[in-house]
Design a protein around this motif. Structure first.
Motif, PDB file in Angstrom:
ATOM      1  N   GLY A  40      -1.567  -3.349  -8.227  1.00  0.00           N
ATOM      2  CA  GLY A  40      -1.427  -3.639  -9.656  1.00  0.00           C
ATOM      3  C   GLY A  40      -0.647  -2.528 -10.344  1.00  0.00           C
ATOM      4  O   GLY A  40       0.260  -2.782 -11.160  1.00  0.00           O
ATOM      5  N   ALA A  41      -0.988  -1.287  -9.968  1.00  0.00           N
ATOM      6  CA  ALA A  41      -0.313  -0.135 -10.584  1.00  0.00           C
ATOM      7  C   ALA A  41       1.166  -0.132 -10.206  1.00  0.00           C
ATOM      8  O   ALA A  41       2.045   0.102 -11.059  1.00  0.00           O
ATOM      9  CB  ALA A  41      -0.985   1.152 -10.111  1.00  0.00           C
TER      10      ALA A  41
ATOM     11  N   HIS B  79     -10.215  -4.254  -1.821  1.00  0.00           N
ATOM     12  CA  HIS B  79     -10.479  -3.555  -3.068  1.00  0.00           C
ATOM     13  C   HIS B  79      -9.555  -2.330  -3.197  1.00  0.00           C
ATOM     14  O   HIS B  79      -8.943  -2.096  -4.241  1.00  0.00           O
ATOM     15  CB  HIS B  79     -11.949  -3.126  -3.083  1.00  0.00           C
ATOM     16  N   GLU B  80      -9.444  -1.586  -2.085  1.00  0.00           N
ATOM     17  CA  GLU B  80      -8.632  -0.366  -2.086  1.00  0.00           C
ATOM     18  C   GLU B  80      -7.146  -0.672  -2.257  1.00  0.00           C
ATOM     19  O   GLU B  80      -6.396   0.129  -2.787  1.00  0.00           O
ATOM     20  CB  GLU B  80      -8.837   0.409  -0.771  1.00  0.00           C
TER      21      GLU B  80
ATOM     22  N   ASP C 273      -0.313  -9.176  -2.586  1.00  0.00           N
ATOM     23  CA  ASP C 273      -1.478  -9.503  -3.393  1.00  0.00           C
ATOM     24  C   ASP C 273      -2.088 -10.832  -2.922  1.00  0.00           C
ATOM     25  O   ASP C 273      -3.308 -10.979  -2.830  1.00  0.00           O
ATOM     26  CB  ASP C 273      -1.061  -9.593  -4.868  1.00  0.00           C
TER      27      ASP C 273
ATOM     28  N   ARG D 176      -5.786  -3.621  -3.636  1.00  0.00           N
ATOM     29  CA  ARG D 176      -5.394  -4.401  -4.821  1.00  0.00           C
ATOM     30  C   ARG D 176      -5.101  -3.522  -6.041  1.00  0.00           C
ATOM     31  O   ARG D 176      -4.134  -3.769  -6.762  1.00  0.00           O
ATOM     32  CB  ARG D 176      -6.485  -5.408  -5.165  1.00  0.00           C
ATOM     33  N   ASN D 177      -5.929  -2.516  -6.263  1.00  0.00           N
ATOM     34  CA  ASN D 177      -5.738  -1.678  -7.446  1.00  0.00           C
ATOM     35  C   ASN D 177      -4.382  -0.982  -7.448  1.00  0.00           C
ATOM     36  O   ASN D 177      -3.620  -1.113  -8.419  1.00  0.00           O
ATOM     37  CB  ASN D 177      -6.877  -0.666  -7.578  1.00  0.00           C
TER      38      ASN D 177
END
Ligand code: ADP
Length: 365
Positions: free
Chosen positions: A168-169, A161-162, A202, A164-165
């Motif tokens: 994406g950015a 979770h930490e 990813d 992946r975000n």
């Protein structure tokens, strides 16, 4: 007849022989001793109890009764032929003793039988306890494994979770910067590399996520033989390139099982890919289906030398790998999928390599 059983039978025959010979010997003493030595005869008469009791203790009711009947037959002619006329009172006493011989043979034998039955019951219970203990231990180990998988899975989910975000950015930012670079500028290539690496990361964290939150199996009746055949076909090219033959030995007809075919296919693909890697340059892989009353088993056997006993308990641990480029998640994911189907995935070493057992209950769901 087994060797142990044959030995036991020989020993029992020897014991019967000794008992028989001692009865004959005591009877011979009676016949050889003059009637005037009454005390000696009384002693010999009591000696008969020894073989009768021995037979009763060793062989139960049949032994006790057999010995007392044998004593009766051996001793009666002596009483009848010698004492009947010489000392009728003493003869009467001996007839009474014969009755007691038989009573002692019967009661001691029955008691012997009873204690033997009690011992057998105890042994049976001890064996059952031993089996139950074994099952308990294996369940405990499975629980421990499941627990390890769960906690590591949760940890992985948090990390994913930490990661992946920001990924994406980063990808978005690279794309914006890429737009600002002229099309013929060589720096565009760096943007391409950055995007590809972001995609690779990813994908990797996606794998972790799949491990951490495996999808619940969507079960439907399926033919396990078909699943196995599909896996063998899918990997046959790759195996041939490695000079490896994939054999299938399918138990047919197989009852249909309730499984998520895609997930079980993924399990088997993992196992066969590992087998191919273990076989290295050449070898054989056998895919077998077997069925029992309550389970369906798929076996994957290779010729890659197997897994060292000390390592066998760890291969299902997440991130355990001995390969340079391994991730160490294949077997732990497979383990989890099989467990979600209510089954077990186990490993043992065969003659030439590892054998993985996927055991699924016939009624899953
Ligand atoms: P990975 O393949 O990424 O290492 P796995 O979880 O699939 O991850 O396997 C973990 C380890 O188990 C492997 O690194 C290897 O040491 C061992 N292993 C798995 N399958 C086999 C096999 N068929 N023969 C020998 N060792 C095996």
């Amino acid at each position: 007849m087994g060797k142990g059983e044959y030995k036991r039978l020989r020993f029992a025959r020897l014991q019967i022989g000794i008992i028989g010979v001692s009865i004959v010997f005591i009877t011979a003493l009676h016949f050889a001793t003059p009637l005037s030595s009454l005390t000696l005869h009384e002693i010999y008469q009591r000696l008969y109890y020894v073989p009768i009791l021995a037979a009763a203790v060793l062989f139960g009711l049949r032994g006790g009764l057999g010995a007392s009947v044998f004593v009766t037959l051996a001793y009666l002619p002596h009483i009848f032929g010698h004492w009947q006329h010489h000392n009728p009172n003493y003869a009467l006493n001996q007839y009474a003793e014969i009755i007691i011989f038989n009573l002692v043979g019967i009661t001691t034998g029955a008691l012997g039988d009873r204690s033997r039955r009690a011992r057998a019951r105890l042994e049976h219970t001890a064996e059952e306890l031993q089996n139950a203990y074994g099952e308990l231990r294996s369940t405990f180990e499975q629980l421990l494994q499941a627990d390890r998988l769960t906690s590591l899975g949760e940890l992985a989910a948090g990390v994913v979770h930490e990661v992946r975000n920001p990924l994406g950015a980063i990808k978005g930012a690279v794309e914006i910067m890429e737009d600002a670079v002229p099309a013929d500028d060589s720096r565009r290539e760096f943007a391409g590399i950055a995007k590809r690496e972001v995609d690779r990361l990813d994908k990797l964290v996606g794998e972790f996520l799949r491990f951490a939150r495996p999808v619940k199996p969507a079960v439907a009746p399926a033919d396990m033989n078909e699943v196995v055949r599909a896996v063998a076909t899918l990997l046959s090219q790759q195996a041939a390139a490695q000079d490896t033959a994939i054999h299938t030995e399918l138990d047919s007809p197989l009852p249909r099982v309730l499984i998520d075919s895609e997930q079980i296919k993924q399990v088997l693909l993992n196992l066969v890919l590992n087998a191919l890697q273990a076989n290295a340059r050449s070898g054989e892989i056998a895919l077998r289906t077997l069925t029992s009353e309550s389970t369906i088993v798929v076996e994957v056997e290779d010729t890659g030398g197997g897994v060292e006993p000390a390592m066998q308990a760890r291969v299902f641990d997440p991130f355990f790998t001995t390969k340079e480029k391994g991730v160490g998640l294949g077997l732990s994911i497979a383990y989890k999928i099989v467990a979600q189907h209510g089954g077990t995935l186990t490993l043992r070493n065969g003659a030439r390599g590892a054998i993985f057992h996927v055991m699924l209950p016939r009624e899953t769901g």
